[in-house]
Design a protein around this motif. Sequence first.
Motif, mmCIF file in Angstrom:
data_model
loop_
_atom_site.group_PDB
_atom_site.id
_atom_site.type_symbol
_atom_site.label_atom_id
_atom_site.label_comp_id
_atom_site.label_asym_id
_atom_site.label_seq_id
_atom_site.Cartn_x
_atom_site.Cartn_y
_atom_site.Cartn_z
ATOM 1 N N PHE A 212 0.832 -1.197 0.000
ATOM 2 C CA PHE A 212 0.000 0.000 0.000
ATOM 3 C C PHE A 212 0.874 1.257 0.000
ATOM 4 N N GLN A 213 1.756 1.308 0.953
ATOM 5 C CA GLN A 213 2.622 2.482 1.121
ATOM 6 C C GLN A 213 3.411 2.778 -0.136
ATOM 7 N N LEU A 220 2.536 9.307 -5.991
ATOM 8 C CA LEU A 220 2.639 10.700 -5.535
ATOM 9 C C LEU A 220 3.980 11.331 -5.894
ATOM 10 N N THR A 221 5.018 10.506 -6.002
ATOM 11 C CA THR A 221 6.328 11.077 -6.331
ATOM 12 C C THR A 221 6.604 10.994 -7.827
ATOM 13 N N ASP A 247 -7.891 5.361 -10.260
ATOM 14 C CA ASP A 247 -7.760 5.723 -11.665
ATOM 15 C C ASP A 247 -6.381 6.323 -11.963
ATOM 16 N N TRP A 248 -5.387 5.669 -11.438
ATOM 17 C CA TRP A 248 -4.002 6.084 -11.669
ATOM 18 C C TRP A 248 -3.368 5.148 -12.691
ATOM 19 N N GLU A 249 -2.305 5.636 -13.267
ATOM 20 C CA GLU A 249 -1.568 4.831 -14.241
ATOM 21 C C GLU A 249 -0.385 4.165 -13.540
ATOM 22 N N TYR A 250 -0.277 2.861 -13.689
ATOM 23 C CA TYR A 250 0.826 2.176 -13.009
ATOM 24 C C TYR A 250 2.147 2.394 -13.765
#
Length: 496
Positions: A212-213, A220-221, A247-250
């Motif tokens: 998760f972290q 975020l970075t 809905d983020w891009e990996y």
Amino acid sequence: MLADIESEDEGDDHPLPELPNVEEYDQVRMRLAPNPNGPWHLGNARMPSVIGTYKDLYDGWMLCRFDDTDPETKRPDLDAYDQILDAIEYLGFEPDEVIRASDRVETYYDHARELIELGGAYTCSCPAEEFRQLKADSEACPHRDKDPKTVAEEFERMVEGDYDSGEMVLRVKTDIEHKNPALRDWVAFRIIDTPHPREEAAEYRCWPMLDFQSGIDDHLTGITHIIRGIDLQDSAKRQRFVYDYFDWEYPEVIHWGHVQIDAYDVKMSTSTIKELVEAGDLSGWDDPRTPAIASLRRRGIRGGAIVDAMVELGTSTSNVDLAMSSVYARNRELIDEEADRYFLVRTDDGNVAHEFPVIDAPGGGHPPVHPELEDRGTRDVPVGDSILLEAADVPDREDRVWLKGLGCFRHTREALQYVGDDIDAVSEEGVPVVHWAPAEENVPVRLRTMDGDVTGVAEPGFADVGVDEIVQFERVGYARVDETGEEETVAYFAHE
RNA sequence: GCUCCGAUAGUGUAGUCCGGCCAAUCAUAUUGCCCUCUCGAGGCAAUGACCUGGGUUCAAAUCCCGGUCGGAGCACCA
């Protein structure tokens, strides 16, 4: 035509494969994600070596993020944070930014809250054992369908510390029937009663798990390329569930296999080395027998040699064996030019030095400081009344030996009789060339090697060598001067 | 048990996606020779590999299928 050839040459300049889809990003952004639970061993050097090299290659950006979210099982070692940053610097890289996960717990909480709101997570009080069984059977637990409101409340109670360790976790709702059991409803947060060793984080009891972290932080970075071990292969798949909720891009991800290093008896594992050091079996992380960064550094191995060797391993998913000889070969290239030459006659038990009176000898020998660099001049090695030879170098009675930089001698009775300085003896007649030291005027040396300490005496000029300098003891090998003193000079053996 | 991944000389690696130029690259290692007042450096040479069985094809390290072997995950570790 010419341009084609040139660009091809440039492409072959480095052995690392191209990173995937680089053109899709404005900048290649990568991270080192060490767990500061101890100083680094050699295996850990792979991460900064390869990622740092990619950073240079693509003019990218590199983060060092300490993943220190387990105050208990992999408890952070407060000294390790700086030791790791030191090690990175020694390898020749500098992170553009350094962060610690334990400073960012509130951020993880915020994202957990959001995930709960999205219906992507649920609080679960199943005992670990019970859930494991349910998971194995692809069966949902009764907590899975709690409404988000209850989940939110219970999560706040986790944050507040209302639960004891083991009582409640927050799970990510993935697919309980996923064919890969590793991906089913994994734990995102759990309670740990042991306070974090960092004062700033000591009050937290509700800690995120790595998946998760790390997933949150990578996004975020702005990390574009993740490079990490195959042990985290399923991590990407787990984290994608979270990314999908948000809905983020990996990021692009590369996994590599484990590295084994030959030449060491000590297992390359943080916990193993830690135990051996604590038990006193190793004098420290810089003991020459330790497969640790600090150890190689003390032996005078350049960080660049480690980087070169690591980069050569590439990024394949197979496990690989790194031959130390490869590190040594690289290092030799880096240090040979700077390493001035000296004689060291080893006097150890089993390798007793033999003392011989010398007859008719010149007053001193003058071997070159460096054979390829004449402008460094010559050394001045006084002879005195007698000299020392290593046992293996003692010529048979009536045989000759060439004392390097001094001349040819014949072994007569219990002495060495000077018979001239005609080098033909060596080049034409095969007289062996050996190193030597004056019996009277010399410098006691302790040479620390991977196989234990060796004592000996060096030529007097060795007394002027400063700490941290790299020398080559002729016919013995390269070493780094570690400590100079009246009693003895301590040097760490690097390699032949 | 379930799910992933991998397999080129002693070691690492290139080539594999888009089959032929591969009787397979480079480095390291080992050995020998040359050079050298070091067992270092330098030069030359030799050694040594496509896991296996089928299939597709004029042609397979490369594509397909089976097997073998190895690794990883299925943690309230990272």
